[in-house]
Scaffold this motif. Sequence first.
Motif: not given
Lengths: 233, 301
Positions: B73-102
Amino acid sequence: MLTVQGINVYYGAIHALKDLSINVKQGEIVTLIGANGAGKSTLLKTLSGLLKPKTGSIEFLDKSIVNQSVQAIVKEGLIHCPEGRRVFANMSVEENLELGAYLQDSSSLAADFQRVYNTFPRLLERKKQQAGTLSGGEQQMLAMGRAIMGHPKLLLLDEPSMGLAPLLVQDIFKIIKEVNDAGTTVLLVEQNAHQALKIADRAYVLETGRVVLEGDAKELADSDEIKMAYLGH
Amino acid sequence: MEYFIQQLINGISVGSIYALIALGYTMVYGIIKLINFAHGDVFMVGSFIGLYSAKYLANAGLPPIVVLLLSLIISMTISALLGITIERLAYKPLRKSTRIAALITAIGVSFLLEYTGVLILGPQAQGFPDIMEKKQYHLFGSSIQVESNQIMILLTTIILMLVLQYIVRYTKTGKAMRAVSFDVEAARLMGINVDRTISATFAIGSALAAAAGVIFGMTYNSVDPLMGVMPGLKAFVAAVLGGIGSIPGALVGGLLLGTVETEISSLGFSSWRDGVAFAVLILILIFKPSGLFGKNVREKV
Ligand SMILES: Nc1ncnc2c1ncn2[C@@H]1O[C@H](COP(=O)(O)OP(=O)(O)O)[C@@H](O)[C@H]1O
Ligand SMILES: [Mg+2]
């Protein structure tokens, strides 16, 4: 109810809507007619917030919605039933309808289903079926039913009769009238100008992103310009 | 024959790990059409969190089953938060750019996680504690052995699959996920919050990868910051094999790849083990790019 003033909408360098103004009053059916590429769908997408105008104002129920998210606009009761139906083909009829009520309180869900199934008995028969397996007409009914699940105060319909057999077209227009009689204001985009003008109170004619004609639907239907350009006689 | 069945059982354990990781690839791809190459590293992070939780909780004197559940449970919860953070910081800003950039960004995130891991934890492997005492059972009196760990793994995987199935089919979030995967614009017109739905997808995918990480640790007893690379790639192959974007596909693809790989190496071709996965990838891409469960790609006009 809806007041659009001087909006300009672009796709990159393409100037799709030019200083366009329209209004819709509570209880009306207003139709937008115009040739392919005139900007009808662009206008509806701008109203529902999918596109943002560069300039101009949009007021819905006396509030500016220009800077609102699509979600907030849906919540206000402006529901857009898009061109080409866009049902979730991978989901059942029931699930599609449920998604239409995504922002609604779950307490009203049962009554909403009932209402939609009363309007479209065909959907009840097919409620467990995948939406992708429905016929074109049934998909259109589903798309409209799904929109109705969202409690529209203003319903935007983009070419609901597109690609349907004449008999079904009649049905769809009849239902639009019923929905309107039950209290929903309708902004109807149609290529089928003849039918649209029959059920509408007022109409706007769009050409290359501008309103070129507007007025009472019956009068426009009788005008020579409309007859020549859109009614084919 | 018994030998074959023995390898099948071993293959299912490996396959469960691939399947759990593959689900995250496939769900994220389904919703934002991105191959999230950092996903294998989330699996690694999940494994380390599991390791430290398990050590700590075992020292606190908790019974093994509680240690296992809490570590998961601990591992899954913290990793879920990590996943959300990665998406927010790294992928979301690129959602409208090319797929290769993402895609390139995803590879960047992958390196970032790996070498942050090396920096903090050191490059050497660490022993994963035996959370449960390992017991061996003989199946129906034959010479076929099943380890208690393998039973745990299978149970955990099955439970997680059922929970996932429930979420995706019956919850509001699950329905929103399917709607967004199918048609983002139509989903927005329903009033669905697309950003939040994407976050939920990353959270679920990352949590499943973390569970796989804990299971991996329990199976192989050794974890290191680069451990996510190979299972990550294999799980990616499994997802493509099953049909990327398809949840049942990821499950079947993972189990299939795990068993094929184990059988091949048991036949004496163990040096070919890793090659098998990539041979499979090449064959699918040539003969059935949409995978076993894939629908033909619907091109938007
Ligand atoms: N996504 C888009 N990107 C670029 N141009 C577009 C896009 N959608 C529509 N257009 C252009 O905008 C104009 C208006 O299109 P549209 O609103 O779809 O017309 P209508 O619905 O009246 O047929 C057309 O010239 C069309 O080519
Ligand atoms: Mg159109």
